[in-house]
Each structure stands twice: as structure tokens, then as C-alpha cells.
Design a protein around this motif. Structure first.
Motif, PDB file in Angstrom:
ATOM      1  N   GLY B 267       0.780  -1.237   0.000  1.00 45.98           N
ATOM      2  CA  GLY B 267       0.000   0.000   0.000  1.00 45.98           C
ATOM      3  C   GLY B 267       0.801   1.271   0.000  1.00 45.98           C
ATOM      4  O   GLY B 267       0.328   2.303   0.469  1.00 45.98           O
ATOM      5  N   VAL B 268       2.042   1.251  -0.496  1.00 48.78           N
ATOM      6  CA  VAL B 268       2.890   2.421  -0.269  1.00 48.78           C
ATOM      7  C   VAL B 268       3.074   3.259  -1.524  1.00 48.78           C
ATOM      8  O   VAL B 268       4.000   4.040  -1.620  1.00 48.78           O
ATOM      9  CB  VAL B 268       4.263   1.997   0.286  1.00 48.78           C
ATOM     10  N   VAL B 269       2.170   3.131  -2.495  1.00 44.43           N
ATOM     11  CA  VAL B 269       2.389   3.813  -3.769  1.00 44.43           C
ATOM     12  C   VAL B 269       2.507   5.333  -3.602  1.00 44.43           C
ATOM     13  O   VAL B 269       3.330   5.969  -4.247  1.00 44.43           O
ATOM     14  CB  VAL B 269       1.296   3.424  -4.787  1.00 44.43           C
ATOM     15  N   VAL B 270       1.731   5.913  -2.703  1.00 45.40           N
ATOM     16  CA  VAL B 270       1.779   7.374  -2.543  1.00 45.40           C
ATOM     17  C   VAL B 270       3.169   7.814  -2.094  1.00 45.40           C
ATOM     18  O   VAL B 270       3.761   8.749  -2.639  1.00 45.40           O
ATOM     19  CB  VAL B 270       0.715   7.834  -1.525  1.00 45.40           C
ATOM     20  N   VAL B 271       3.709   7.108  -1.120  1.00 43.31           N
ATOM     21  CA  VAL B 271       5.041   7.456  -0.622  1.00 43.31           C
ATOM     22  C   VAL B 271       6.083   7.249  -1.713  1.00 43.31           C
ATOM     23  O   VAL B 271       7.006   8.054  -1.885  1.00 43.31           O
ATOM     24  CB  VAL B 271       5.363   6.635   0.632  1.00 43.31           C
ATOM     25  N   GLU B 272       5.922   6.171  -2.487  1.00 41.80           N
ATOM     26  CA  GLU B 272       6.856   5.934  -3.598  1.00 41.80           C
ATOM     27  C   GLU B 272       6.840   7.106  -4.572  1.00 41.80           C
ATOM     28  O   GLU B 272       7.880   7.564  -5.037  1.00 41.80           O
ATOM     29  CB  GLU B 272       6.486   4.645  -4.337  1.00 41.80           C
ATOM     30  N   VAL B 273       5.644   7.594  -4.879  1.00 41.95           N
ATOM     31  CA  VAL B 273       5.533   8.690  -5.836  1.00 41.95           C
ATOM     32  C   VAL B 273       6.197   9.951  -5.270  1.00 41.95           C
ATOM     33  O   VAL B 273       6.980  10.615  -5.957  1.00 41.95           O
ATOM     34  CB  VAL B 273       4.056   8.956  -6.187  1.00 41.95           C
ATOM     35  N   VAL B 274       5.910  10.263  -4.001  1.00 39.36           N
ATOM     36  CA  VAL B 274       6.468  11.482  -3.413  1.00 39.36           C
ATOM     37  C   VAL B 274       7.998  11.457  -3.470  1.00 39.36           C
ATOM     38  O   VAL B 274       8.639  12.439  -3.819  1.00 39.36           O
ATOM     39  CB  VAL B 274       5.991  11.646  -1.962  1.00 39.36           C
TER      40      VAL B 274
END
Lengths: 548, 329
Positions: B267-274
């Protein structure tokens, strides 16, 4: 006064309920000399355990000491800091709890819990304490003392655990041990072993003790002096022999009198009469383990059959077979001469109605979210089809039968009732079905003696009025003596002896019945001594080994 | 030990069955996505013939059941197929030269595991210690402060926490790099350095639940008779909690840790993008956009397997933490 060990003066304790502090103990004094054993007795709610814990300077959550002093060897535990108290607890004052099974930590081996206090208090090294523990286990006559400590609590029986806990309390050789109902949860035959072990070790190390119990006969064996409590007040205190032979207060006399309740003998069963319930050569198993072997007995109209035996003897399993919860693998159950299907789901409603149950723990057997009216009304409607005002009238009638005022109790929740009242509701719920036959599963064993007596009298009255038959499952022979007409003695899933009560209590007995009967404590301070001499000390050790 | 072994084998078998069911769900769900690769790649002006031709070449014209079993049998033999987007059209469709799904996913997945591992190393010990301390000093200022801190960090959006950390640890105090562009062949220490900010962000996200469960599970046990017994033996409060309460509170704590670790993988896609971190989350989102079905399916399956495996591990650890099962009568 150099040998004064514990001195409690004007102890007042309060408990919190709904934001207010209510008194639990109203100013109790207590003195204990070195090596002396004081018995604290009273019904539940008398504050026995609260005083016992307060003698260690400890209160449970939501309880506080509001006034008074608890001076242990010159230190006032009420005002002492937590650190000072920790230095005394476990080391000089130890505690033995009611349920050893719950009071041993399930995650650690027994010996590791045993050595904890000595090592933490720097009394002994771990190795020394382990060796000492094994020595104590031997003294307490635990089977296989070298290895039993290295087991986990769940791998050891209740009676053995209780002795292991006594050993643990002894681990630092304390000056004072608080025994909080240490044998209440045990079978009579096991109780003897634990009582004898406790008494011997307390004498050997000259340890002072406060022995808390509701069982007068037990306290008579253990204590030098007895203090009687009633709702947070002291009733009287005297040395054991005086207290037993000449109690001065009415309340104490009433406690003493409970054991005298006994029903008049009923006429013998007419030969050829069809029994209400007939258990015929049933066998039953849980999975692959066979728990009942060829059990047979009859219960006739208007009579009470007591099924006695220790835990694990199959008493409750027989009840499960009769009610159809556990279909027997072999044999049959007949009701009024008709053979019943083994599985309750195959029995017609009318057959289900005829046999009802009352449970040991009224607390858990009543739905806490339903009112008394709903709890009793539900089976009334289900079995008799009454609704509306008819149903209400019937519920009122039932409440009257169990001697509870309908207008007062109809809308209450179980949590607003006392233990005895809850058990009465359990009886009313069983009566709602208008049964012929009721199974009473240890219905009084969770109750105080006075309350239990009330329940037994009620059941006896109901039997006379309604012609009910009872099957009374119990391990308490005093109850049997009070209410039974016939007795069935069970051991390891077999009936070892059965017959009329009057015959059963007279010799000759089957060896096991004899063991059970002689193990029931009597109100004679010399009873335990005499019994131990009679049986020979070694016998008890052997009995313990047999239990393995 | 036999009982434990039997239970573990049972759970393993159950896990496999679950995975099979999940694979069906994934396959059906992915195939229900509107639009397909052929339409997307050919654009709006495509002729129906061209679309049909590409579909045929990719095998998309086969019935769904047949495609499922093809996919399943490939999976069992370790062949997750070839990415549509990476197919080499010059070397004949489906032939050699394309980039397989495994080749595409493997580096991304190992990056994700690395980040999850670093985060777990930080988050799990801190949560446990904070939970134990909060239980020890329950209802104190420390307890309340810890609760407020962890609850507010879990309640804030992840990207917000990420930007806050960047602001404080990369911009105002340039301690850590704000870009986590890691690549193959990077030294371990560089890799660690670059992953630290995303790991800290994720720590803030997962800590609250683990810490609060530790606290609750311990406090729940404090009323038990054996805790009272330990206190009456004069045992110090910290020892009562660590030695007497914690071992019995492990099962629920382990379960919550496992759930949070699974979240770190899936579930870490947002952090990956940032942080521009090349993890599997970004690959997954990109593949969904272009309907690259083999990659999407493989990612889903990896996510499902991660959840199942971690929960299985948690179950097994919880079983082992129970002495009744470890040491039967």
C-alpha cells in the motif's frame, strides 16, 4: 510484645462504584503473632479477601484504604512507599490465591515462577532456589518432585498446582502467608491432600498465616483462632475450639446451623412403578476418548437422585446424554417408559419440555441483556404458547413460586441480582416449561452456605408441591445428605455404587465411596489429625501419585 | 510439537487454497477492466481489423476460462508471461526478445522489500517499546502524549507527512536526501541513506496501530490473577509487564504487526511517488493505466501472496507463543 507480627487497627476500606466510594470494611482490628494461624470466615461480600490483601498493603483497582493502619513488623504498610512494600511482598509476606490455575502465569514454567521471588529479592541464587523448590515439592508430597517444576502450569492438575503455589509462597521462607480460599476450587479428596500439606509446612517453618475461607469445617482444621466477618464488620473472634463449641453471636450460630438441614425420608418406590427417567447401559465418548462405560440408573417420580463424584468422573456427561446434547454411542434413555431419540434435535417439543436444566453458574447461564421478565417469559411462550397478559400472569406466578416479588423483579437485569437470586431465576426458567424432571448441575456449589441452603429448601418445597423429579449433580456430600433420596456414585465414567441415601451413608461402602465420604471435612478441629492417622500419612502421598 | 506441526501444515494448505481463490478473483477483476491493451495502443482511429489482429496475437480473443488456465499453468511453472508493453514487435509477437514480467517486476519488488524491511526495523521495535512504556505509565502525561502523537501521525495523509519530513529533514536541515532514486549496483549504505526518508514516513503511518495494540493487549491482561500474583511477589512494575504480561499478549500484537508489514508491501504507492522511489507500487499503477494485463495480474498476485504469507507467519508465531500448544499435556 516482641512476637507481635501483624497489627491492624481501625481498618476502613472503600470501593468505588458509579463515581462514589462505598464502605467495604468498616473498621476492623486484627492481631497476629509469629507462627499463629488466624482463620477469617464469612460469606462472599463479607470482605475476607479485601482484608487479606490489605494485610499485604495491597488493594485491587477501584478499592482504597481510607483509614487505619496495617503494621507489619513495625512498618505501616498503608503509608509505606511502593518500593518499601515491594521489598516485603514475596520475601516476608506471601500470598496463595484461590485458583492456582489462574494465578500461575501460563507462559512460564512452574519452577521459573517459583525462583522469581528469591532471585528478585536477592535471597537465594537461581540454582539454590531451584534446589530448594524441589525440596519443598517433596515436602508437599507432589509426585515426581524433581521434574514437576519444569512443566508448564497447564500440564499439572489443579490440586498439584495449589501445592506448587504453596511451595512458591514458601520460597523466601516468609513470616506471614495469606491463604485466600486455597482449596475452594478443589474436589474433596484433593482438598485433604492440600490441607494436610499446607498445615504441615506452616507448622514446620513456624509461619504465621491468615487463612481465608467460607468453609467452617476447613477453617476448623487449619486455624488457631477464628474471626467471623459479616458485611465488613467483625462479628466475633475466639480460639477455634471455643468458637466451634460455644459461638456467642446469632450470626455465627446461624452459620453453624446450616449443615443441619435434612429432608425427611420419603416412602420407598413402589415396586414395578415406571421410572420418570431411565438411563440404560449408556456409553458415550468425546472423540476417541470414551467417557461413560455402561452407566445405568432410574429416577422415579417425586424423588431426587444425587449423582456424585469428583471432577472428570462423568457426572455432567450423563446429564448431556439425558438432555440429548451428546447422543450416547451405546444404550438408551427412556422417559416415562418411552425410549428417547439420542439427539435432542430429533425429540419432539413435548419431550424436550419435560426435562429441564439448572446450571452451576447462574451468572453465565442468564443472558445479561434480557430482563428477568424476558428470561422467564421466553420459555413460557415457547413451551406453553401463552402470550400477552396470560404470559405475564404466568411469569408472575413463577416468580412467586421462587419467592421473589414479581413487581419488584420483573423489569430487572440479571446484573442487578445477587448470586442466590440469579440461581432462583434459573429455577423459574426451568419451571416455566412445566417439566416433570429437572437436572440440577452443581446448582449450589458457587453459593455461600446460607444462600445455598435457601436454594435447597426451595427445590425441596417445589418438589413436594409439583411432584418434580430431580437429578442432582454434585461433588458436595453435605448437599447429598440434605436433599437426596438415592445416590449414584461415579468414578472414571462408571457407576461404582448406587442405592438409597440412608444405606449409602452407612457402612459397608465401596472403597471409593468411603474415600469420598471420609474426605468431607467435619466441624471437629481434630478431624484432619484423626483422619491422617487413620489413613496413614503415606496413603495421601500414594493417592497423589495415583492421580497422575 | 506434533500438534504445532499439524496446525502449521493445515494453515499452509489453507493459504494455498486461499491463493488459488484469489487468483480467480484477480483474473476476473482485471479482465473486467474497461478497455484493453489493443485499443489503447492503436489509439482512437484504429480499425476493428487491426484491433482484432493484435488481440489475436496477444491471445486476448481466447475465452476467459482458457486464458485463466493458461495463466495458471504458466504461474505454477514459474512463468508469469510477457509484459504487453515490453513486447518486442520486431522479433515476432510473443517470441524471444521481449521482457518477461518476472524480469520487469523482480528489481521493483526487491526495492519494495528493501524499503519495507528498513521501515519494519525502525517501526516495530519503536512501537513495541512505546506500547510497553505507555502500558507501564498508563493514563500518565507520557501515555497521553504518545497516543496523541501516533494517532495524529496516522490520521494525516501520507503525502502530507512525507512533505513535512522533507521540509524538516531535507530542506531546513539538509540531513537526508529527499529523492530516493535508487538503482542497481548502488552501495548498501547509499541505498539505506536514500531510503531513510520514505522509511521514516512509513514508520509514522504504521506505528500507531502496533503501539496501541501493544498497549491495549498488555493493559487487558493487567487484571488477571497471575499479574496480581506477580505484584504480590514484590516484582517491579516493569518486570511485571515485560515478563508476565507481554508473553501472554503476543498473539494479538503479532497479528497487527503482520497486517502492517503487509501494508508496507502493498500500500505504499503514494510514498513511492512522493520520493520517486522505484518500488512495485508505481509499476502497478502504471501497468493498470495501459492495461498491461500480465503485469497487473502478477502484481496483484504478489500482493495477495504477501498478505497471505504474512498472516500465515503471524498465525504460526501466535500458535508458537502459546505454551499450551507448544507443550501439550
Amino acid at each position: 510484645m516482641t512476637d507481635q507480627l501483624l497489627k491492624i487497627r481501625g481498618l476502613k476500606i472503600e470501593g468505588r462504584s458509579d463515581e462514589t466510594w462505598n464502605p467495604i470494611i468498616n473498621g476492623v482490628d486484627l492481631d497476629l503473632k509469629k507462627g499463629e494461624v488466624l482463620g477469617l470466615i464469612g460469606e462472599s461480600g463479607a470482605g475476607k479477601s479485601t482484608i487479606g490483601l490489605a494485610a499485604m498493603g495491597f488493594t485491587r483497582d477501584g478499592v482504597r484504604i481510607s483509614e487505619g493502619s496495617v503494621v507489619f513488623d513495625g512498618v505501616d504498610l498503608v503509608t509505606a512507599s511502593a518500593k518499601v512494600k515491594r521489598g516485603l511482598l514475596g520475601k516476608r509476606i506471601a500470598y496463595v490465591a484461590q485458583s492456582a490455575a489462574a494465578s500461575f502465569n501460563p507462559a512460564h514454567r512452574i519452577i521459573d515462577q517459583h525462583t522469581e521471588a528469591p532471585t528478585q529479592h536477592h535471597v537465594m541464587s537461581r540454582a539454590e532456589s531451584t534446589a530448594d523448590g524441589i525440596e519443598l515439592y517433596r515436602k508437599l508430597r507432589l509426585p515426581d518432585p524433581e521434574n514437576i517444576g519444569f512443566r508448564y502450569p497447564h500440564q499439572v492438575s489443579g490440586g498439584q498446582l495449589q501445592r506448587a503455589m504453596t511451595a512458591m509462597a514458601m520460597s523466601c521462607r516468609p513470616d506471614l502467608i495469606i491463604f485466600d480460599e486455597p482449596t475452594t476450587a478443589l474436589d474433596v479428596t484433593t482438598q485433604i491432600e492440600v490441607l494436610a500439606a499446607i498445615r504441615e509446612i506452616v507448622e514446620e517453618y513456624d509461619t504465621a498465616a491468615i487463612y481465608i475461607t467460607h468453609d467452617l469445617a476447613v477453617v476448623a482444621q487449619m486455624a488457631d483462632t477464628i474471626k467471623v466477618l459479616l458485611r465488613g464488620d467483625e462479628v466475633e473472634e475466639a480460639d477455634t475450639r471455643t468458637m466451634l463449641s460455644a459461638p456467642t453471636q446469632d450470626y455465627t450460630k446461624s452459620l453453624w446451623a446450616v449443615r443441619s438441614f435434612e429432608r425427611p425420608r420419603k416412602p420407598a418406590v413402589v415396586s414395578g412403578a415406571v421410572p420418570v427417567v431411565s438411563v440404560r447401559k449408556i456409553q458415550a465418548s468425546y472423540g476417541k476418548i470414551k467417557v461413560l462405560h455402561d452407566v445405568s440408573f432410574d429416577i422415579h417420580a417425586g424423588r431426587t437422585v444425587a449423582v456424585v463424584g469428583e471432577s472428570g468422573s462423568g457426572k455432567s456427561t450423563v446429564a448431556r446424554c439425558i438432555t440429548g446434547l451428546l447422543p450416547p454411542s451405546v444404550g438408551e434413555i427412556a422417559f416415562d417408559g418411552d425410549v428417547l431419540p439420542g439427539d435432542y434435535r430429533k425429540r419432539p417439543k413435548d419431550q424436550l419440555r419435560q426435562a429441564q436444566m439448572i446450571y452451576q453458574m447462574a451468572d453465565t447461564a442468564l443472558n445479561p441483556r434480557k430482563t428477568i421478565g424476558q428470561i422467564i417469559g421466553r420459555p413460557v411462550q415457547f413451551y406453553t404458547g401463552l402470550t400477552g397478559s396470560d404470559r405475564r400472569r404466568r411469569v408472575d406466578e413463577l416468580l412467586n413460586q421462587i419467592e421473589l416479588e414479581p413487581s419488584e423483579y420483573f423489569n430487572r437485569l440479571p446484573s442487578e441480582l445477587s448470586g442466590g437470586q440469579k440461581q432462583r431465576i434459573g429455577i423459574a426458567r426451568a419451571l416455566a416449561a412445566e417439566p416433570k424432571f429437572i437436572i440440577c448441575d452443581e446448582v449450589t456449589s458457587a453459593l455461600d452456605q446460607l444462600v445455598a441452603e435457601g436454594i435447597l429448601r426451595l427445590l425441596a418445597d417445589l418438589q413436594d408441591k409439583l411432584g418434580l423429579s430431580y437429578m442432582f449433580i454434585t461433588h458436595d456430600l453435605a448437599t447429598v445428605r440434605a436433599i437426596a433420596d438415592e445416590v449414584v456414585v461415579m468414578k472414571e465414567g462408571r457407576v461404582v455404587e448406587q442405592g438409597e441415601k440412608t444405606a449409602m451413608f452407612l457402612p459397608p461402602h465401596h472403597a471409593y465411596t468411603d474415600l469420598l465420604l471420609s474426605s468431607v471435612p467435619e466441624m471437629d478441629p481434630d478431624w484432619l489429625d484423626n483422619l491422617l492417622t487413620e489413613r496413614g500419612i503415606d496413603n495421601i502421598g500414594d493417592a497423589a501419585v495415583d492421580k497422575m | 510439537m506434533d500438534t504445532v506441526l499439524r496446525i502449521i501444515l493445515q494453515r499452509l494448505a489453507l493459504g494455498l487454497v486461499t491463493l488459488l481463490v484469489v487468483s480467480i478473483v484477480i483474473f476476473v477483476a482485471v479482465n473486467l477492466l474497461p478497455g484493453d491493451f489493443a485499443e489503447l495502443i492503436l489509439g482512437q482511429g484504429s480499425t476493428p481489423e487491426a484491433v482484432a489482429s493484435i488481440r489475436r496475437d496477444l491471445g486476448l480473443d481466447q475465452p476467459m476460462v482458457a486464458r485463466y488456465f493458461q495463466w495458471l499453468s504458466g504461474m505454477v511453472t514459474g512463468d508469469l508471461g510477457t509484459s504487453f508493453a515490453q513486447l518486442n514487435f520486431q522479433t515476432n509477437l510473443g517470441g524471444a526478445g521481449g521482457v518477461t514480467v518476472i524480469e520487469q517486476i523482480a528489481p521493483r519488488f526487491s526495492n519494495t522489500l528493501f524499503l519495507a524491511g528498513v521501515t519494519a526495523m525502525i517501526a516495530v521495535p519503536i512501537s513495541l517499546i512505546l506500547g510497553v512504556l505507555a502500558a507501564l505509565y498508563r493514563n500518565s502525561a507520557f501515555d497521553k502524549a504518545t497516543n496523541i502523537f501516533t494517532l495524529s501521525s496516522v490520521s494525516s495523509p501520507e503525502f502530507f507527512m512525507a512533505y513535512l519530513l522533507i521540509l524538516f529533514l531535507a530542506v531546513l536541515n539538509p540531513i537526508l536526501p529527499s529523492l530516493s532514486n535508487i538503482y542497481d549496483g548502488m552501495a548498501f549504505s547509499d541505498r539505506l541513506n536514500k531510503s531513510l526518508l520514505p522509511a521514516l514516513t512509513l514508520t509514522l503511518v504504521v506505528m500507531a496501530q502496533m503501539m496501541r495494540m501493544t498497549r491495549a493487549a498488555i493493559i487487558n491482561l493487567l487484571a488477571s490473577p497471575y499479574i496480581e500474583m506477580a505484584r504480590l511477589k514484590g516484582i517491579s512494575p516493569i518486570r511485571v509487564i515485560v515478563r508476565h504480561a507481554l508473553p501472554n499478549a503476543l498473539a494479538p500484537i503479532i497479528t497487527v504487526i503482520a497486517l502492517n508489514l503487509a501494508y508496507l508491501i502493498t500500500g505504499v504507492v503514494v510514498v513511492e511517488v512522493v520520493f520517486v522511489y522505484p518500488g512495485i507500487g508505481q509499476l502497478f499503477v502504471d501497468s493498470v493505466k495501459i492495461r498491461d494485463i500480465p503485469v497487473v495480474q502478477a502484481c496483484c498476485l504478489i500482493f495477495a501472496a504477501a498478505y497471505i504469507l504474512l498472516n500465515l507467519t503471524a498465525d504460526i508465531l501466535a500458535i508458537i507463543s502459546n505454551p499450551r500448544l507448544r507443550h501439550p499435556k
